[in-house]
Design a protein around this motif. Structure first.
Motif, mmCIF file in Angstrom:
data_model
loop_
_atom_site.group_PDB
_atom_site.id
_atom_site.type_symbol
_atom_site.label_atom_id
_atom_site.label_comp_id
_atom_site.label_asym_id
_atom_site.label_seq_id
_atom_site.Cartn_x
_atom_site.Cartn_y
_atom_site.Cartn_z
ATOM 1 N N ARG A 31 0.742 -1.219 0.058
ATOM 2 C CA ARG A 31 -0.171 -0.016 -0.043
ATOM 3 C C ARG A 31 0.985 1.019 -0.091
ATOM 4 N NH1 ARG A 31 -3.837 -0.508 4.456
ATOM 5 N NH2 ARG A 31 -3.147 1.234 5.632
ATOM 6 N N THR A 32 0.484 2.225 -0.613
ATOM 7 C CA THR A 32 1.022 3.700 -0.586
ATOM 8 C C THR A 32 0.543 4.572 0.517
ATOM 9 O OG1 THR A 32 1.987 3.408 -2.928
ATOM 10 C CG2 THR A 32 2.097 5.461 -1.927
ATOM 11 N N SER A 40 -0.487 7.913 2.396
ATOM 12 C CA SER A 40 -0.419 9.385 2.001
ATOM 13 C C SER A 40 -0.043 10.212 3.114
ATOM 14 C CB SER A 40 -1.746 9.724 1.558
ATOM 15 O OG SER A 40 -2.503 9.477 2.694
ATOM 16 N N THR A 41 -0.316 9.780 4.089
ATOM 17 C CA THR A 41 -0.020 10.512 5.671
ATOM 18 C C THR A 41 0.639 9.550 6.512
ATOM 19 O OG1 THR A 41 -1.796 10.889 6.567
ATOM 20 C CG2 THR A 41 -0.993 12.758 5.187
ATOM 21 N N TYR A 42 1.927 9.846 7.092
ATOM 22 C CA TYR A 42 1.985 8.600 8.017
ATOM 23 C C TYR A 42 3.409 8.858 8.857
ATOM 24 C CZ TYR A 42 5.458 8.494 4.289
ATOM 25 O OH TYR A 42 6.501 9.057 3.170
ATOM 26 N N TRP A 52 5.645 12.220 7.355
ATOM 27 C CA TRP A 52 5.623 11.823 5.938
ATOM 28 C C TRP A 52 6.274 13.103 4.875
ATOM 29 C CZ3 TRP A 52 1.817 13.653 8.757
ATOM 30 C CH2 TRP A 52 0.862 15.000 8.420
ATOM 31 N N THR A 53 6.377 14.221 5.342
ATOM 32 C CA THR A 53 6.961 15.260 4.595
ATOM 33 C C THR A 53 8.343 15.368 4.874
ATOM 34 O OG1 THR A 53 6.694 16.882 6.359
ATOM 35 C CG2 THR A 53 4.944 16.833 4.851
ATOM 36 N N LYS A 72 11.161 7.940 -1.601
ATOM 37 C CA LYS A 72 9.942 7.669 -2.359
ATOM 38 C C LYS A 72 10.778 6.681 -3.526
ATOM 39 C CE LYS A 72 5.223 7.730 -3.033
ATOM 40 N NZ LYS A 72 3.921 8.565 -2.628
ATOM 41 N N ASN A 84 7.048 3.908 -0.302
ATOM 42 C CA ASN A 84 7.335 4.939 0.866
ATOM 43 C C ASN A 84 8.529 4.198 1.574
ATOM 44 O OD1 ASN A 84 4.133 4.972 0.932
ATOM 45 N ND2 ASN A 84 5.020 6.694 1.014
ATOM 46 N N ASP A 143 0.057 4.582 9.817
ATOM 47 C CA ASP A 143 -0.674 5.079 8.750
ATOM 48 C C ASP A 143 -1.770 6.018 9.325
ATOM 49 O OD1 ASP A 143 -3.107 3.397 6.397
ATOM 50 O OD2 ASP A 143 -2.168 5.579 6.519
ATOM 51 N N ASP A 180 -3.758 7.655 7.567
ATOM 52 C CA ASP A 180 -5.113 7.389 6.724
ATOM 53 C C ASP A 180 -5.515 8.759 6.211
ATOM 54 O OD1 ASP A 180 -8.418 5.987 7.362
ATOM 55 O OD2 ASP A 180 -7.065 5.872 5.321
ATOM 56 N N GLY A 181 -4.502 9.562 5.630
ATOM 57 C CA GLY A 181 -4.985 10.648 5.013
ATOM 58 C C GLY A 181 -5.152 11.880 6.162
#
Length: 134
Positions: free
Chosen positions: A27-28, A30-32, A53-54, A74, A79, A102, A104-105
């Motif tokens: 899975r990719t 998005s925010t983590y 994540w940033t 990446k 990730n 995760d 989850d956005g």
């Protein structure tokens, strides 16, 4: 199914360097938050470092601050979290594990210091051995 695979461990002399990597597949995110922990023989697993994540926010255990550096990349849409370890000491000998939470956005408010606790993470890798000889 999420898989985290660590690489880069090995044997190094005291004062040397190693670079660990951990790639997430299945899975990719998005925010983590991704983190590194380690477990020395006969000891409990302990926190090493965490990163958002940033890549803008990082947090380190006092024992590695100034010697280790965590980063995000990446690679091939996976990730990946990296741990550059410099000035290695025999006390750094351990199995190193990566983990991911995760978000989850979400993730508008992340208190990174809370990520020194294992319960914050959803997935774990199998670990890679780092041995530092004196």
């Amino acid at each position: 199914q999420v898989q985290l695979v660590e690489s880069g461990g090995g044997l190094v002399q005291a004062g040397g360097s190693l670079r660990l990597s951990c790639a997430a597949s299945g899975r990719t995110f998005s925010t983590y938050v991704m983190g590194w922990f380690r477990q020395a023989p006969g000891k409990e697993r302990e926190f090493v470092a965490a990163i958002t994540w940033t890549g803008a926010s990082t947090y380190y255990a006092n024992s590695v601050k100034g010697r280790f550096s965590i980063s995000i990349s990446k690679d091939n849409a996976k990730n990946t979290v990296n741990l550059q370890m410099n000035g290695l000491e025999p006390e750094d000998t351990a199995v190193y594990y990566c983990a991911v939470d995760d978000l989850d956005g979400t993730g508008l408010r992340v208190v990174l210091s809370e990520y020194k606790y294992e319960y914050k993470y959803d997935y774990w890798g199998q670990g890679t051995q780092v041995t530092v000889s004196s």
